[in-house]
Design an enzyme around this catalytic site. Sequence first.
Site, PDB file in Angstrom:
ATOM      1  N   SER A  96       0.791  -1.050  -0.021  1.00  9.98           N
ATOM      2  CA  SER A  96       0.019  -0.069  -0.091  1.00  9.98           C
ATOM      3  C   SER A  96       0.741   1.294  -0.007  1.00  9.98           C
ATOM      4  O   SER A  96       1.729   1.293  -1.005  1.00  9.98           O
ATOM      5  CB  SER A  96      -0.841   0.079   1.381  1.00  9.98           C
ATOM      6  OG  SER A  96      -2.067   0.854   0.979  1.00  9.98           O
TER       7      SER A  96
ATOM      8  N   ASP B 252      -9.123  -6.486  -4.507  1.00  6.86           N
ATOM      9  CA  ASP B 252      -8.609  -5.031  -4.004  1.00  6.86           C
ATOM     10  C   ASP B 252      -9.005  -4.096  -4.895  1.00  6.86           C
ATOM     11  O   ASP B 252      -8.760  -3.819  -5.737  1.00  6.86           O
ATOM     12  CB  ASP B 252      -7.109  -5.041  -3.820  1.00  6.86           C
ATOM     13  CG  ASP B 252      -6.580  -3.743  -3.142  1.00  6.86           C
ATOM     14  OD1 ASP B 252      -7.339  -2.663  -2.737  1.00  6.86           O
ATOM     15  OD2 ASP B 252      -5.267  -3.641  -2.872  1.00  6.86           O
TER      16      ASP B 252
ATOM     17  N   HIS C 246      -8.275  -4.963  -0.077  1.00  5.95           N
ATOM     18  CA  HIS C 246      -6.880  -4.505   0.113  1.00  5.95           C
ATOM     19  C   HIS C 246      -6.249  -4.890   1.612  1.00  5.95           C
ATOM     20  O   HIS C 246      -5.073  -5.278   1.594  1.00  5.95           O
ATOM     21  CB  HIS C 246      -7.084  -2.800   0.202  1.00  5.95           C
ATOM     22  CG  HIS C 246      -6.086  -2.018   0.516  1.00  5.95           C
ATOM     23  ND1 HIS C 246      -4.840  -2.480  -0.604  1.00  5.95           N
ATOM     24  CD2 HIS C 246      -5.369  -1.446   1.435  1.00  5.95           C
ATOM     25  CE1 HIS C 246      -4.053  -1.494  -0.138  1.00  5.95           C
ATOM     26  NE2 HIS C 246      -4.276  -0.811   1.009  1.00  5.95           N
TER      27      HIS C 246
END
Lengths: 395, 198
Positions: free
Chosen positions: A148, A315, A348
């Site tokens: 991320s 995601d 995610h």
Amino acid sequence: MLIASPQFMHFDAPLALQSGAELRQYRLAYETYGQLNARKSNAVLVCHALNASHHVAGVYQGQPHSEGWWDAMVGPGKPVNTDEFFVIGVNNLGSCFGSTGPMHDNPDTGRIYGADFPVVTVEDWVNAQARLLDQLGIGQLAAVLGGSLGGMQALSWTLQYPERVRHAVVVASAPNLNAENIAFNEVARRAIVTDPDFHSGNFYAKGVVPKRGLRIARMIGHITYLSDDVMNEKFGRELREGLDLKYSTQEVEFQIESYLRYQGDKFAEYFDANTYLLITRALDYFDPAKACGGDLSQAFQKARARFLLVSFTTDWRFSPQRSREIVKALLDNRREVSYAEIDAPHGHDAFLLTDARYMAVMQGYFQGIQKEFKQEEPNPAQSQEVLSHKGEEPL
Amino acid sequence: MTDPNLHRIVASLIPQGARVLDLGCGDGALLSYLADHKGCSGYGIEISDENVQACMQRGVNVIQLNLEEGLAMFGDQSFDVVLQIDTLQNLKNAEVVMQETARVGKTGVVAFPNFAHWPNRWSVLWGRMPVTRRLPYQWYDTPNIRVGTHADLLALARRNHLQILENFGVHLGRVVRTLPNWRASTSVVKFTRSPAQL
């Protein structure tokens, strides 16, 4: 079990920030796991995302439930095997877990920074991390790894210090945030800033914490980290109590409400409101292609590392498409790159979980890296060359 | 595909130091062979998780993609050679991938099982689909959804205006140049976009 102990490094030389401001002095909190080899060629830097810290792996002495945030990934026998690699976790500037942040004293005024803490960017964080590595005597990383926002730092490493990174492992990340992503961040920031307890960021002196804003920020975030399917599977339309509706607009009715409130409450207890604003802004600003007129391929001309990109099919916040953009930019530059698209249901969040295929890909890749530096070990001439790579590239 | 003889024969079609894209690269053995023996560089494309992991362990660059979605990520003529070794027969969009191979690669090399190999013809003549060392599956569980012959492959290449640079069969690890459509269990074609299209 790995026993972790936080360390601190103080820096008195000012750090020039991308904004033009500077941090006159600062400290970085970090942890290390495993042993640095004689040639200093087995170092792996782990960069953290929004709400994590330098405490990547292991537990603190006498605190059995204090596992690091990526303990599943990093440790003895784990995919990033600390029996082989020397792993460094570092807390970023502006955070609230030990490195200099908005809750600390501003040396220029002697008062708490609060809202005056300068805006920091991914590039600033990477510069600070590079100084930490200088102090630890590490010229070149075997790998820089992050998911991320952490993945953005790993990407930025390959552009800011191309010669200092052999491998970049970038999980569930993106070359920049799209409008929807910035929008979610903005909702979260507005929730915090409009909380009457925020006091324009100077709430420390008032003895209050803008918990309402933090809770809502966390709730919004949490929704976007999960997939629709997982949320339905986990909570569905299940009621919190019994089978009958309460016909109340304000009480908790559905399990999902209860879950989000619980997550929000927990988060508001430990996270700093100014840190939330700073870190989401760093996310918004990250855009290495900007300096090249939006041409990501041109931006990656500088990169020299070998790359592994990993994305997760469900995601939607950092979708596989965004990772493929990075892969394409690297292909355009004939860089060494591998890409795995993991069919995991968790959205995610999957990057922090332990899907077997994901773990196997990471393990396989890090075993490949390990072979590489082991093959090089008997050649002392090369070791000199590697250690001399210390040149910093300007931004 | 891990047949070392086929690897050796395919390698003979690839120039030293070529930049190679291997569609359906399996466990990366061929790319690894090409790197070691011919100084080639490049990437494999795979859809299977197990094969992606195997490539990574070998240090072979691998990109997890579904070939049926095309090769949009890759620029025109960006590789010296694009390989499809035992891949074509598993693709729904076999013709599109053939076109993409010719777009992305300066040359393409396709190898796939030749259904017109005589034992296969014999089997069909007797009313049963062939089950051989090269085609080891039963008709109801075969992953080979595109059953074609050496002659068919040449016809497909011509149909797409591709210029055939080499074509031969391979059987039991040997190149078969005489009557390959009868005598070889594997068909190999090397082609390029015809100059008219460039």
